[in-house]
Design a protein around this motif. Structure first.
Motif, PDB file in Angstrom:
ATOM      1  N   LYS A  74       0.860  -1.189   0.000  1.00  0.00           N
ATOM      2  CA  LYS A  74       0.000   0.000   0.000  1.00  0.00           C
ATOM      3  C   LYS A  74       0.897   1.239   0.000  1.00  0.00           C
ATOM      4  O   LYS A  74       1.993   1.203   0.587  1.00  0.00           O
ATOM      5  CB  LYS A  74      -0.884   0.031   1.246  1.00  0.00           C
ATOM      6  N   PRO A  75       0.426   2.319  -0.602  1.00  0.00           N
ATOM      7  CA  PRO A  75       1.289   3.513  -0.632  1.00  0.00           C
ATOM      8  C   PRO A  75       1.571   4.093   0.750  1.00  0.00           C
ATOM      9  O   PRO A  75       2.556   4.790   0.934  1.00  0.00           O
ATOM     10  CB  PRO A  75       0.491   4.497  -1.500  1.00  0.00           C
ATOM     11  N   TYR A  76       0.722   3.784   1.708  1.00  0.00           N
ATOM     12  CA  TYR A  76       0.915   4.330   3.051  1.00  0.00           C
ATOM     13  C   TYR A  76       1.603   3.330   3.977  1.00  0.00           C
ATOM     14  O   TYR A  76       1.658   3.541   5.190  1.00  0.00           O
ATOM     15  CB  TYR A  76      -0.433   4.750   3.653  1.00  0.00           C
ATOM     16  N   ALA A  77       2.130   2.230   3.392  1.00  0.00           N
ATOM     17  CA  ALA A  77       2.685   1.170   4.236  1.00  0.00           C
ATOM     18  C   ALA A  77       3.939   1.612   4.997  1.00  0.00           C
ATOM     19  O   ALA A  77       4.095   1.305   6.174  1.00  0.00           O
ATOM     20  CB  ALA A  77       3.000  -0.051   3.378  1.00  0.00           C
ATOM     21  N   GLY A  78       4.817   2.319   4.321  1.00  0.00           N
ATOM     22  CA  GLY A  78       6.094   2.673   4.949  1.00  0.00           C
ATOM     23  C   GLY A  78       6.132   4.098   5.469  1.00  0.00           C
ATOM     24  O   GLY A  78       5.093   4.757   5.608  1.00  0.00           O
ATOM     25  N   HIS A 120      -3.524   4.869   7.257  1.00  0.00           N
ATOM     26  CA  HIS A 120      -4.265   5.168   6.033  1.00  0.00           C
ATOM     27  C   HIS A 120      -4.899   6.566   6.087  1.00  0.00           C
ATOM     28  O   HIS A 120      -4.874   7.319   5.107  1.00  0.00           O
ATOM     29  CB  HIS A 120      -5.344   4.096   5.835  1.00  0.00           C
ATOM     30  N   TRP A 146      -2.453   9.339   5.492  1.00  0.00           N
ATOM     31  CA  TRP A 146      -2.083   9.410   4.076  1.00  0.00           C
ATOM     32  C   TRP A 146      -3.191  10.080   3.260  1.00  0.00           C
ATOM     33  O   TRP A 146      -2.919  10.932   2.417  1.00  0.00           O
ATOM     34  CB  TRP A 146      -1.821   7.994   3.553  1.00  0.00           C
ATOM     35  N   PHE A 155       4.236   7.471   6.640  1.00  0.00           N
ATOM     36  CA  PHE A 155       2.872   7.248   7.143  1.00  0.00           C
ATOM     37  C   PHE A 155       2.773   6.023   8.054  1.00  0.00           C
ATOM     38  O   PHE A 155       1.856   5.937   8.865  1.00  0.00           O
ATOM     39  CB  PHE A 155       1.890   7.131   5.969  1.00  0.00           C
TER      40      PHE A 155
END
Lengths: 73, 213
Positions: A40-44, A51, A54, A47
């Motif tokens: 997910k784009p907010y995994a690292g 979620h 982000w 953020f």
């Protein structure tokens, strides 16, 4: 002694038999994604899996494209 | 969050190709591959319009439908991405895409076609976020950094908007309301002219009667 040696060799051969076997082909299922999973784009960082944080950042960033809000209309 | 989308305001696009350059620079795209390009309709004719085109991250993407190895996937934000490790470079997606988005790097003396490359909405691909591997295969992952696509953020006139589709629609609606025109810029008449319109004639000069828009 000899029996033990034979048993040991057989056990080792049995235990190592599948070590080099890896799936060589993808399990093909029609119409479904066959590749690797994506993060997910907010995994690292920055953020760390948050979620909501982000989404708020993206919403704020989106508004920088609206010059009526950015510089006032 | 709604779907991530691009929206190009044809009233504002000045064909500067800043978006194309920003994309190439951000992702270090090789020569011959253009993830984004600017298309001009009725070029040279008064009333010409330009739009910036890349992968439109379709809701029902034809590239996903035709891919024989199913290397495409869609993120929960609605971004269409693909796995280059699985892509066989067959080119079916290129034939299926109505925007000509899939690109194929040519390598070697005989121009051997490489694996497909396309706009990722600056969301990288199926590798660890912001890793060296992801950058090498798919380019920078700006979404993971909390940023929007470089092309949209770099656009000088803010003609190209990128982000949450609902927010973009609000921004565009406000623009049209303030300037009092431009909401009808998009449509059949702009792209293909109107019935009875001579080839090369500006859409504004044609009789509007019976024209689709």
């Amino acid at each position: 002694m000899r029996h033990a040696w034979i048993l040991g060799a057989a056990a080792a051969a049995f235990a190592l038999a599948a070590c080099g076997e890896r799936p060589q082909v993808v399990q093909y299922k029609q119409g479904t994604y066959q590749g690797k999973p994506d993060q997910k784009p907010y995994a690292g960082a920055p953020f760390d899996g948050n979620h909501q944080q982000w989404e708020n950042a993206m919403r704020q960033r989106n508004q920088t494209q609206n010059e009526y809000k950015r510089i006032g209309s | 969050m709604a779907r991530m989308k691009f929206l190009c305001d044809a009233e504002r696009c000045i064909e500067c190709n800043g978006c194309v350059t920003a994309c190439k620079q951000e992702h270090e795209i090789p020569w011959g591959v253009n993830r984004r390009r600017v298309v001009t309709v009725n070029d040279g004719v008064p009333g010409e319009r330009s739009i910036s085109v890349a992968c439109m991250h379709c809701s029902d993407a034809p590239c996903m439908a035709v891919c024989p190895v199913d290397c495409f996937y869609k993120t929960e934000e609605g971004v269409v991405l693909h796995d280059k490790d699985l892509c066989i470079g067959c080119g079916y997606c290129f034939y299926a895409c109505p925007f000509g988005a899939p690109q194929f790097p040519q390598t070697g003396a005989f121009g051997v076609r490489g694996k497909m490359d396309k706009c990722t909405f600056c969301a990288g691909g199926p590798e660890a976020n912001s890793s060296e591997e992801e950058f090498r295969k798919y380019g920078r992952n700006r979404l993971a950094e909390g940023k929007l696509p470089a092309c949209a953020e770099m656009c000088a006139t803010k003609a190209l908007l990128g982000g949450d589709g609902d927010v973009l629609a609000d921004i565009y609606r406000q623009r049209v309301t303030v300037r009092g025109r431009g909401g009808d810029v998009w449509g059949w008449a702009t792209a293909y002219g109107q019935p009875g319109q001579a080839p090369g004639q500006a859409p504004g000069q044609a009789p509007a009667k019976g024209g689709k828009s």
